[in-house]
Design an enzyme around this catalytic site. Structure first.
Site, PDB file in Angstrom:
ATOM      1  N   SER A 212       0.851  -1.194   0.000  1.00  9.79           N
ATOM      2  CA  SER A 212       0.000   0.000   0.000  1.00  9.79           C
ATOM      3  C   SER A 212       0.880   1.235   0.000  1.00  9.79           C
ATOM      4  O   SER A 212       2.052   1.151  -0.393  1.00  9.79           O
ATOM      5  CB  SER A 212      -0.949  -0.023   1.199  1.00  9.79           C
ATOM      6  OG  SER A 212      -1.940   0.974   1.057  1.00  9.79           O
ATOM      7  N   ASN A 213       0.352   2.364   0.425  1.00  8.74           N
ATOM      8  CA  ASN A 213       1.161   3.596   0.427  1.00  8.74           C
ATOM      9  C   ASN A 213       0.753   4.486   1.594  1.00  8.74           C
ATOM     10  O   ASN A 213      -0.118   4.128   2.375  1.00  8.74           O
ATOM     11  CB  ASN A 213       1.001   4.317  -0.918  1.00  8.74           C
ATOM     12  CG  ASN A 213      -0.455   4.556  -1.226  1.00  8.74           C
ATOM     13  OD1 ASN A 213      -1.136   5.289  -0.526  1.00  8.74           O
ATOM     14  ND2 ASN A 213      -0.952   3.888  -2.263  1.00  8.74           N
ATOM     15  N   LYS A 214       1.382   5.661   1.672  1.00  8.25           N
ATOM     16  CA  LYS A 214       1.223   6.509   2.865  1.00  8.25           C
ATOM     17  C   LYS A 214      -0.023   7.388   2.844  1.00  8.25           C
ATOM     18  O   LYS A 214      -0.228   8.189   3.747  1.00  8.25           O
ATOM     19  CB  LYS A 214       2.449   7.416   3.015  1.00  8.25           C
ATOM     20  CG  LYS A 214       3.722   6.687   3.383  1.00  8.25           C
ATOM     21  CD  LYS A 214       4.815   7.724   3.581  1.00  8.25           C
ATOM     22  CE  LYS A 214       6.121   7.088   3.969  1.00  8.25           C
ATOM     23  NZ  LYS A 214       7.203   8.095   4.019  1.00  8.25           N
TER      24      LYS A 214
END
Ligand code: C5P
Length: 398
Positions: A212-214
């Site tokens: 995933s990502n931030k």
């Protein structure tokens, strides 16, 4: 805060029987001081806590206390004032009046006025903490939210019982600000169907791990709220987001992966006039998601394949497309490239290396780019930036 906006506005202040009723006397004074025409309705039980003369003395209007009062120019008071109202505020709102409003039981002038009026309604609950938490009250509040009424508070604090719980009525200053913000809101997105995407997508590796990502989803949530407040009907399609954010009146659909997000958008896009894609969509997905947890010794290699570019795939001739560009270099050049390569009307570009801006932060510093040129904004709240984006996007859906 533009207090002047309240001048000459017709405000119905409905006071039901809670000890917090004394605060509404001060609220009526705040409103009258700014030139509002305040019409108070008192329930029978409210009269046990505050007197008619306190309100009539401040508002210079007769107080309505019964269904068949006739103190105004027409014979049925609550209908007369309901038609003229610019906003109706129920403060304090007891569990009893909340239930009656939810069900439309028009046995007193408060419910009668609300039903007979098209004005926005603000409800400020005030009651015992356990009462507020009860299933019945929560169900009724959900019902009111469904009618697009604004619920203000209750706040946590010391209650009449001595308990420190959620049940205290919002302070008069807060209610005053909420009334002002209702009058300040533009309604330039009325009748617009909008899709907003937010948060980071999740690409599974195995039952335990994912890529995933931030992204926190804050920017997208603020855009969805701004659209809602400006009258649009909004669907927020989101991956991983901060679920504590207030999203009353916004339809939320959780989609895990980029493919799920794309399928959901494809199903809805035809009936919408604008899509604002602030989601951080994973560029790659895992080629073969393992059904079993992969042993750590076999994890040094994961084969990825490209996800479709959702935004690019949407037909830009049928819907106004607004995209985001999170960049760490050549911000403007990359934003302009994306404007044409993704066939967008607008690209909102932000430099993710700037301190206090971008992922997870409450603020953002952005440049809004369209074919007419670019507008660079200083660091500002995501909420404020959301309105700037909508100001700019409006011309594409007129
Ligand atoms: O190309 P880049 O990922 O920088 O583009 C960002 C914009 O494109 C964002 O609006 C994002 O939501 C959207 N996007 C997309 N599908 C992808 C990747 C990004 O719709 N697979």
């Amino acid at each position: 805060m533009n207090k002047k906006i309240i001048k000459n506005k017709n405000i119905i202040l409905c006071v039901s029987g809670s000890i917090a009723a004394y605060k509404s006397i001060y609220l009526s004074s705040l409103l009258v001081k700014e030139g509002a025409n305040v019409q108070v309705i008192l329930t029978e039980s409210a009269k046990n806590f505050v007197g008619e003369s306190s309100f009539s003395g401040i508002t210079h209007n007769p107080v309505i206390t019964g269904y068949y009062d006739s103190k105004t120019s027409l014979s049925i008071d609550h209908i007369d004032i309901a038609k003229k109202a610019d906003v109706i505020l129920v403060a304090p709102a007891t569990a009893n009046i909340i239930a009656k409003i939810a069900l439309g039981i028009s046995s007193d002038p408060i419910v009668g006025s609300i039903l007979a009026s098209k004005a926005p309604v603000i409800i400020a609950p005030a009651m015992d903490g356990d009462m507020f938490k009860s299933e019945q009250v929560q169900k009724n509040i959900t019902e009111l939210i469904g009618f697009n009424y604004y619920i203000s508070g209750p706040e946590k604090g010391r209650l009449a019982s001595g308990m420190n719980e959620f049940g205290r009525m919002s302070e008069p200053d807060i209610l005053f600000e909420e009334i002002i913000s209702i009058f300040s809101k533009k309604k330039d997105y009325e009748k617009v169907e909008a899709i907003v995407t937010a948060g980071g997508t999740i690409e599974e590796i195995d039952p335990v791990r994912y890529i995933s990502n931030k992204s926190s989803g804050k920017m997208g949530i603020e855009i969805a709220k701004a659209l809602r407040d400006r009258g649009a009907s909004v669907t927020l399609i989101h991956g991983k987001i901060d679920s504590a954010e207030e999203t009353q009146g916004i339809k939320k659909i959780f989609t895990k992966s980029a493919i799920e997000m794309k399928n959901t958008i494809d199903n809805l896009v035809d009936k919408c006039q604008i899509i604002i894609m602030s989601a951080a969509v994973s560029d790659y997905k895992v080629k073969n998601i393992s059904k079993e947890k992969i042993k750590k010794d076999s994890l040094d290699y994961i084969q990825l394949e490209k996800n479709p570019d959702i935004l690019k795939g949407i037909d830009g001739s049928k819907i106004a497309k607004v995209g985001f560009a999170a960049e760490s270099e050549n911000l403007l050049i990359n934003a302009k490239k994306k404007l044409s390569s993704k066939d967008c009307k607008i690209i909102v570009a932000n430099d993710i290396t700037l301190e206090g801006s971008g992922f997870g932060s409450d603020n953002n510093k952005a440049v809004i780019v369209d074919l007419d040129g670019e507008e660079s904004f200083p660091l500002m709240s995501k909420s404020k930036l959301a309105h700037k984006i909508l100001d700019r996007a409006k011309k594409f859906i007129d």
